[in-house]
Design a protein around this motif. Structure first.
Motif, short mmCIF file in Angstrom:
data_model
loop_
_atom_site.label_atom_id
_atom_site.label_comp_id
_atom_site.label_asym_id
_atom_site.label_seq_id
_atom_site.Cartn_x
_atom_site.Cartn_y
_atom_site.Cartn_z
N ALA A 1 0.83 -1.21 0.00
CA ALA A 1 0.00 0.00 0.00
C ALA A 1 0.86 1.26 0.00
N SER A 2 1.96 1.23 0.73
CA SER A 2 2.85 2.39 0.80
C SER A 2 3.40 2.74 -0.58
N ARG A 3 3.95 1.78 -1.26
CA ARG A 3 4.55 2.04 -2.57
C ARG A 3 3.51 2.24 -3.67
N GLN A 4 2.38 1.57 -3.55
CA GLN A 4 1.32 1.76 -4.55
C GLN A 4 0.81 3.20 -4.51
N GLY A 5 0.67 3.75 -3.32
CA GLY A 5 0.24 5.13 -3.18
C GLY A 5 1.30 6.12 -3.65
N GLU A 6 2.55 5.80 -3.42
CA GLU A 6 3.64 6.69 -3.79
C GLU A 6 3.98 6.62 -5.28
N PHE A 7 3.81 5.45 -5.88
CA PHE A 7 4.17 5.24 -7.29
C PHE A 7 3.02 4.57 -8.04
N PRO A 8 1.95 5.30 -8.33
CA PRO A 8 0.79 4.68 -8.98
C PRO A 8 1.04 4.34 -10.45
N THR A 9 2.03 4.99 -11.08
CA THR A 9 2.35 4.72 -12.48
C THR A 9 3.83 4.45 -12.63
N CYS A 10 4.19 3.92 -13.79
CA CYS A 10 5.57 3.56 -14.06
C CYS A 10 6.33 4.77 -14.61
N THR A 11 7.33 5.19 -13.85
CA THR A 11 8.17 6.32 -14.25
C THR A 11 9.62 5.96 -13.96
N GLY A 12 10.51 6.85 -14.27
CA GLY A 12 11.92 6.64 -13.91
C GLY A 12 12.08 6.53 -12.41
N ALA A 13 11.31 7.32 -11.67
CA ALA A 13 11.38 7.26 -10.20
C ALA A 13 10.92 5.89 -9.70
N THR A 14 9.94 5.30 -10.37
CA THR A 14 9.47 3.97 -9.99
C THR A 14 10.60 2.96 -10.15
N HIS A 15 11.31 3.05 -11.27
CA HIS A 15 12.43 2.12 -11.51
C HIS A 15 13.54 2.33 -10.48
N ARG A 16 13.83 3.57 -10.13
CA ARG A 16 14.87 3.83 -9.12
C ARG A 16 14.43 3.28 -7.76
N ALA A 17 13.16 3.44 -7.42
CA ALA A 17 12.64 2.90 -6.17
C ALA A 17 12.71 1.37 -6.17
N GLU A 18 12.47 0.78 -7.32
CA GLU A 18 12.53 -0.68 -7.45
C GLU A 18 13.95 -1.18 -7.19
N ILE A 19 14.93 -0.47 -7.70
CA ILE A 19 16.34 -0.84 -7.49
C ILE A 19 16.70 -0.72 -6.01
N ALA A 20 16.30 0.38 -5.39
CA ALA A 20 16.60 0.58 -3.96
C ALA A 20 15.91 -0.47 -3.10
N THR A 21 14.68 -0.81 -3.45
CA THR A 21 13.93 -1.83 -2.71
C THR A 21 14.60 -3.19 -2.85
N ALA A 22 15.04 -3.50 -4.07
CA ALA A 22 15.74 -4.77 -4.29
C ALA A 22 17.02 -4.85 -3.47
N ALA A 23 17.74 -3.75 -3.37
CA ALA A 23 18.98 -3.74 -2.58
C ALA A 23 18.67 -3.99 -1.10
N ARG A 24 17.61 -3.36 -0.57
CA ARG A 24 17.23 -3.60 0.83
C ARG A 24 16.81 -5.05 1.04
N GLY A 25 16.04 -5.56 0.10
CA GLY A 25 15.60 -6.96 0.20
C GLY A 25 16.74 -7.93 0.13
N GLN A 26 17.69 -7.66 -0.76
CA GLN A 26 18.85 -8.52 -0.89
C GLN A 26 19.67 -8.51 0.41
N SER A 27 19.81 -7.34 1.00
CA SER A 27 20.55 -7.22 2.26
C SER A 27 19.86 -8.00 3.38
N LEU A 28 18.55 -7.85 3.50
CA LEU A 28 17.82 -8.59 4.53
C LEU A 28 17.91 -10.09 4.30
N ALA A 29 17.75 -10.52 3.05
CA ALA A 29 17.82 -11.95 2.75
C ALA A 29 19.21 -12.50 3.07
N ALA A 30 20.24 -11.73 2.75
CA ALA A 30 21.61 -12.17 3.05
C ALA A 30 21.83 -12.28 4.56
#
Length: 152
Positions: free
Chosen positions: A87-116
Motif C-alpha cells: 500500500a505504501s509504494r502503490q500510493g507513492e508510485f501509482p504509475t511507471c516512471t523513472g522514479a518507480t524504476h529507481r525505487a525498485e532498485i533501492a527496494t531490491a537492494a534492501r531486500g537482498q541485504s535482509l535476505a543475506a
C-alpha cells in the motif's frame, strides 16, 4: 537494474530452508517481517510497470510463508507487513516512471541485504556467531525497513 532484482529474487529463494521462526530470536522474526514489507513494496513497484496481473513478488511472499510455516501471530504480522509495504509504494508510485524504476532498485537492494542477513543467521559459517540485532540493523543502513518498527 535487472541484475539487482534478479539477485534479490535469488536471495529470497535461497531462504527455501525454513528458518523455524517460531523457535528463533525476536531479531530473526523481525527480519522476516521486514523482508515481507520489502516484498510488498517490490510487488507494488513491479505492478506499477507491468500491470496488476503480475504476481511475481506476491508469489515469492506466499512461498516464504509456506516455507517458514509461521505460528499464527507471525503469519499475521508477515501478511500485514507485506500489505503495508504494498500500500505504501502503490500510493507513492501509482504509475511507471523513472522514479518507480529507481525505487525498485533501492527496494531490491534492501531486500537482498535482509535476505543475506537472514541466510547468515540460518546457515552461519562454522565458527562464526550469527549477527546480533544491533549488527543487523547497522548493516541495513539508516532508513531501511530493518530499522523501522513493524506495522501493527
Amino acid at each position: 537494474m535487472r541484475s539487482k532484482l534478479t539477485a534479490f529474487a535469488l536471495a529470497v529463494t535461497a531462504l527455501a530452508m525454513p528458518a523455524l521462526a517460531q523457535d528463533r530470536t525476536p531479531a530473526v522474526r523481525q527480519s522476516l517481517v521486514d523482508l515481507a514489507y520489502v516484498l510488498g513494496e517490490a510487488h507494488a513497484l513491479r505492478q506499477a510497470c507491468l500491470g496488476e496481473d503480475d504476481q511475481y513478488w506476491r508469489t515469492r511472499m506466499i512461498r516464504m510463508v509456506d516455507t517458514e510455516q509461521p505460528d499464527a501471530a507471525l503469519d499475521r504480522r508477515l501478511k500485514e507487513s507485506f500489505n503495508t509495504g504494498f500500500a505504501s509504494r502503490q500510493g507513492e508510485f501509482p504509475t511507471c516512471t523513472g522514479a518507480t524504476h529507481r525505487a525498485e532498485i533501492a527496494t531490491a537492494a534492501r531486500g537482498q541485504s535482509l535476505a543475506a542477513q537472514l541466510s547468515q543467521v540460518m546457515n552461519p559459517v562454522q565458527g562464526d556467531a550469527p549477527p546480533t540485532l544491533k549488527e543487523m540493523n547497522a548493516d541495513a543502513g539508516h532508513g531501511d525497513v530493518a530499522t523501522r518498527p513493524a506495522p501493527r
